[in-house]
Scaffold this motif. Sequence first.
Motif, PDB file in Angstrom:
ATOM      1  N   GLN A  90      11.329   3.207  -5.189  1.00 17.56           N
ATOM      2  CA  GLN A  90      11.693   4.277  -4.260  1.00 17.56           C
ATOM      3  C   GLN A  90      10.507   5.187  -3.955  1.00 17.56           C
ATOM      4  OE1 GLN A  90      15.191   6.196  -5.806  1.00 17.56           O
ATOM      5  NE2 GLN A  90      16.467   4.407  -5.457  1.00 17.56           N
ATOM      6  N   GLY A  91       9.372   4.873  -4.516  1.00 13.99           N
ATOM      7  CA  GLY A  91       8.154   5.623  -4.263  1.00 13.99           C
ATOM      8  C   GLY A  91       7.054   5.067  -5.134  1.00 13.99           C
ATOM      9  N   PHE A  92       5.830   5.467  -4.828  1.00 12.36           N
ATOM     10  CA  PHE A  92       4.669   5.023  -5.595  1.00 12.36           C
ATOM     11  C   PHE A  92       3.927   6.225  -6.161  1.00 12.36           C
ATOM     12  CE2 PHE A  92       3.839   0.903  -2.932  1.00 12.36           C
ATOM     13  CZ  PHE A  92       4.905   0.276  -3.568  1.00 12.36           C
ATOM     14  N   ILE A  93       3.514   6.124  -7.415  1.00 15.11           N
ATOM     15  CA  ILE A  93       2.550   7.039  -8.003  1.00 15.11           C
ATOM     16  C   ILE A  93       1.287   6.237  -8.259  1.00 15.11           C
ATOM     17  CG2 ILE A  93       1.960   8.444 -10.016  1.00 15.11           C
ATOM     18  CD1 ILE A  93       4.868   9.282 -10.202  1.00 15.11           C
ATOM     19  N   VAL A  94       0.176   6.716  -7.715  1.00 12.61           N
ATOM     20  CA  VAL A  94      -1.059   5.930  -7.706  1.00 12.61           C
ATOM     21  C   VAL A  94      -2.124   6.648  -8.516  1.00 12.61           C
ATOM     22  CG1 VAL A  94      -2.751   4.751  -6.262  1.00 12.61           C
ATOM     23  CG2 VAL A  94      -0.435   5.155  -5.383  1.00 12.61           C
ATOM     24  N   LEU A  95      -2.559   6.017  -9.595  1.00 16.73           N
ATOM     25  CA  LEU A  95      -3.641   6.539 -10.416  1.00 16.73           C
ATOM     26  C   LEU A  95      -4.966   5.923  -9.964  1.00 16.73           C
ATOM     27  CD1 LEU A  95      -1.131   6.081 -13.006  1.00 16.73           C
ATOM     28  CD2 LEU A  95      -2.613   8.015 -13.483  1.00 16.73           C
ATOM     29  N   PRO A  96      -6.093   6.439 -10.442  1.00 15.26           N
ATOM     30  CA  PRO A  96      -7.383   5.876 -10.043  1.00 15.26           C
ATOM     31  C   PRO A  96      -7.432   4.363 -10.225  1.00 15.26           C
ATOM     32  CG  PRO A  96      -7.749   7.950 -11.175  1.00 15.26           C
ATOM     33  CD  PRO A  96      -6.283   7.649 -11.290  1.00 15.26           C
ATOM     34  N   GLY A  97      -7.876   3.669  -9.194  1.00 19.27           N
ATOM     35  CA  GLY A  97      -7.924   2.212  -9.244  1.00 19.27           C
ATOM     36  C   GLY A  97      -8.862   1.664  -8.189  1.00 19.27           C
ATOM     37  N   GLY A  98      -8.929   0.351  -8.140  1.00 16.16           N
ATOM     38  CA  GLY A  98      -9.852  -0.333  -7.243  1.00 16.16           C
ATOM     39  C   GLY A  98      -9.148  -0.976  -6.063  1.00 16.16           C
ATOM     40  N   LEU A  99      -9.604  -2.167  -5.699  1.00 20.71           N
ATOM     41  CA  LEU A  99      -9.124  -2.804  -4.481  1.00 20.71           C
ATOM     42  C   LEU A  99      -7.635  -3.126  -4.541  1.00 20.71           C
ATOM     43  CD1 LEU A  99     -12.085  -5.250  -3.698  1.00 20.71           C
ATOM     44  CD2 LEU A  99     -11.602  -3.016  -2.668  1.00 20.71           C
ATOM     45  N   GLY A 100      -7.151  -3.616  -5.679  1.00 23.97           N
ATOM     46  CA  GLY A 100      -5.735  -3.925  -5.792  1.00 23.97           C
ATOM     47  C   GLY A 100      -4.872  -2.687  -5.633  1.00 23.97           C
ATOM     48  N   THR A 101      -5.300  -1.586  -6.239  1.00 27.14           N
ATOM     49  CA  THR A 101      -4.576  -0.329  -6.123  1.00 27.14           C
ATOM     50  C   THR A 101      -4.577   0.162  -4.681  1.00 27.14           C
ATOM     51  OG1 THR A 101      -5.207   0.233  -8.395  1.00 27.14           O
ATOM     52  CG2 THR A 101      -4.457   2.039  -6.990  1.00 27.14           C
ATOM     53  N   LEU A 102      -5.737   0.095  -4.042  1.00 29.14           N
ATOM     54  CA  LEU A 102      -5.829   0.501  -2.633  1.00 29.14           C
ATOM     55  C   LEU A 102      -4.945  -0.378  -1.751  1.00 29.14           C
ATOM     56  CD1 LEU A 102      -9.677   1.073  -2.441  1.00 29.14           C
ATOM     57  CD2 LEU A 102      -7.930   2.850  -2.189  1.00 29.14           C
TER      58      LEU A 102
END
Length: 246
Positions: A156-168
């Motif tokens: 139902q939503g995303f929380i995004v921590l520091p990451g690279g290409l996959g996270t982006l």
Amino acid sequence: MKSKMKGPVMQRRDQVDGTTTDQRLLDSRGPSDWVHTDPWRVLRIQAEFVEGFGALAELGPAIGVFGSARTAADHPSYAIAEVVGRRLVEEGFAVMTGGGPGAMEAANKGACEAGGVSVGLGIELPFETGLNEWVDVGINFRYFFARKTMFVKYSQGFIVLPGGLGTLDEMFEALTLAQTQKITAFPVVLIGVDYWSGLLDWLRDTVLADGKISQGDLDRLVLTDDVEEAVRIMVDARPQASGAQA
């Protein structure tokens, strides 16, 4: 008169063959080239969707947590991800990650230790080996697009921590789907002001300034260092999001 039923088909006289379908299936392995054809791939893709839908259909409200697989256990982001996982469970959410190491492992750990549902959606990669030990419900995918569908459909939503290409990739996938109104009421929160500010500055000063996105697109991203704020945004969006992923 010689006759035979072959499934729903009746054969008579010279048209009767001397074998059964099961016999031909079991007698010989035959050539294996067919497993590399597109029709067979379609069946494998279908199977991934069936398995994913079956495993997650009764999951309940969940939040996708993303971050780098390369985050070390002694990195501050690892500790933050643990807190994120724990707090989401305390607010009644399942936690869904990519099931790998690093920040994903930390979020799964926080969720698992808090007694919640810890989900890992893994992907077949040449340099990662299976799901982390804190995953309670795990599915491993061959195809990225099948995996992405599960994240968006059952989060139902995303929380995004520091990451690279996959996270982006996951973050921009969600933003694109929201921009094109494929999904609604889908909050995306970035945790890590120092890490993400440069990206948001570029989106605002270059992409928005050149007319490639609208202000509303940019407003869909919330930037914070406060885990409580991130969790509160997910809680506040829950009533609107509950029917949005059909």
